[in-house]
Design a protein around this motif. Structure first.
Motif: not given
Length: 345
Positions: A60-61, A69-70, A165-166, A195-197
């Motif tokens: 994942f980038p 950021r999350i 992921v965040l 599933i959501m971020f």
């Protein structure tokens, strides 16, 4: 009398034997059929059908040396604070893989209280929902808007830490597997809400929340508040940004990043196995979208998909709104001692 009893025993034994034999046959020839059969024995050339989604071959980038950021908050929900044993391992997987994350747990009561406190305009829609799944859908959009973080259904297992992921994007919405989109809905693209971020106060979440009342008349949950609803709203959201001339970069606060489904939704819903088998046997009658779905199943498998080393979560498609669940349960604070309930936030 003794002969009658013996006959009954033999009849019962015969019935049980037939049931056992039928079960074995089912397991071997239905559940044991790991590969999709393309066509009904015809020689079908699939070499020219390219996969819609390439095989995942990179992580994942992320960005280096930046704050997330999350927010590092995991949100999960159930009707009350007692979590069925069927989901204990899944809940613990998020805690064990992400020990430095906060954990917020939401019940029907705390969900309603949050909406009443922060978004009273939505309370009538929430109260008028008959299906629990619609209330759960609204809740996930509201809690992510208010607090930010990660929402995950209880039938989702965490396979690796989620910090990565965040890191780069302000909102991450995962697609459903291409096979679901193509073979169930005859479309190439569909997102999931299992599933959501997303970061706090993200405008896409605001759109999800405040368009729900206009869709409450739809008969199907998936269209009224679920994945089809989210997919439509995402399309409109992106179109509206284009109309205003705001072409967002990936790092913009209002951007929504849609990654490969293989990061978060790599599995196929078991409820669909037999439907997909039948469709793919009639391969020549399908359009190109469905044919591509069948070819993807053929190449990647359907029943036992091994998680890619870059896969973060595994969804078991428990269908909690429509399936019997054992009454055996444990209080969430016994399972996750640091769990936060809304009244104490």
């Amino acid at each position: 009398m003794l002969k009658l009893q013996r006959r009954k025993k033999w009849k019962l034994l015969f019935v049980l034997t037939i049931c056992l034999f039928t079960s074995i046959v089912y397991v071997i020839f239905v559940l044991g059929e790991k590969e999709i059969i393309i066509g009904n024995g015809e020689n079908v050339d699939i070499s020219d059908i390219k996969p819609f989604e390439p095989f995942l071959d990179e992580d994942f980038p992320k960005m280096l040396d930046t704050n997330p950021r999350i927010p590092k908050i995991i949100h999960q929900t159930w009707k009350d604070s007692f979590v069925p044993t069927a989901f204990h391992e899944n809940v613990r997987s998020f805690i064990d893989k992400n020990p430095n994350f906060k954990y917020y747990f939401w019940t029907d009561a705390s969900a309603r209280q949050l909406i009443a406190d922060r978004h009273p305009e939505l309370l009538e829609t929430f109260d008028n929902y008959v299906e629990p799944v619609r209330k759960a859908d609204m809740l996930r959009y509201v809690v992510l808007y208010e607090f930010g973080g990660i929402y995950a259904d209880l039938d989702t297992e965490c396979l690796r830490p989620l910090d990565r992921v965040l890191n780069k994007f302000s909102c991450v919405i995962s697609p459903e597997p291409y096979e679901h989109a193509s073979l169930i809905y005859n479309t190439r693209f569909m997102v999931t809400n299992s599933i959501m971020f997303c970061g706090k106060k993200h405008p896409f979440l605001y759109r999800l929340m405040y368009n729900l009342p206009s869709f409450s008349h739809f008969s199907q949950d998936i269209d009224a508040s679920g994945p089809n609803y989210v997919t439509l709203q995402l399309s409109i959201y992106k179109t509206d940004l284009t109309k205003t001339g705001n072409k967002l970069t990936e790092l913009h606060d209002n951007f929504v990043y849609v990654p490969s489904s293989q990061y978060f939704q790599n599995e196929i819903d078991p409820v669909r196995f037999e439907q997909f088998r039948k469709m793919c046997r009639n391969f020549k009658s399908l359009n190109i979208i469905a044919r591509t779905g069948c070819v993807s199943l053929k190449r990647r498998g359907m029943i036992h998909r091994t998680p890619n080393k870059y896969t973060f979560t595994r969804h078991s498609f428990y269908h909690t709104g429509y399936k019997w669940i054992s009454s055996s349960a444990v209080k969430i604070t016994d399972l996750v001692p640091h769990a936060v309930i809304y009244q104490t936030v």
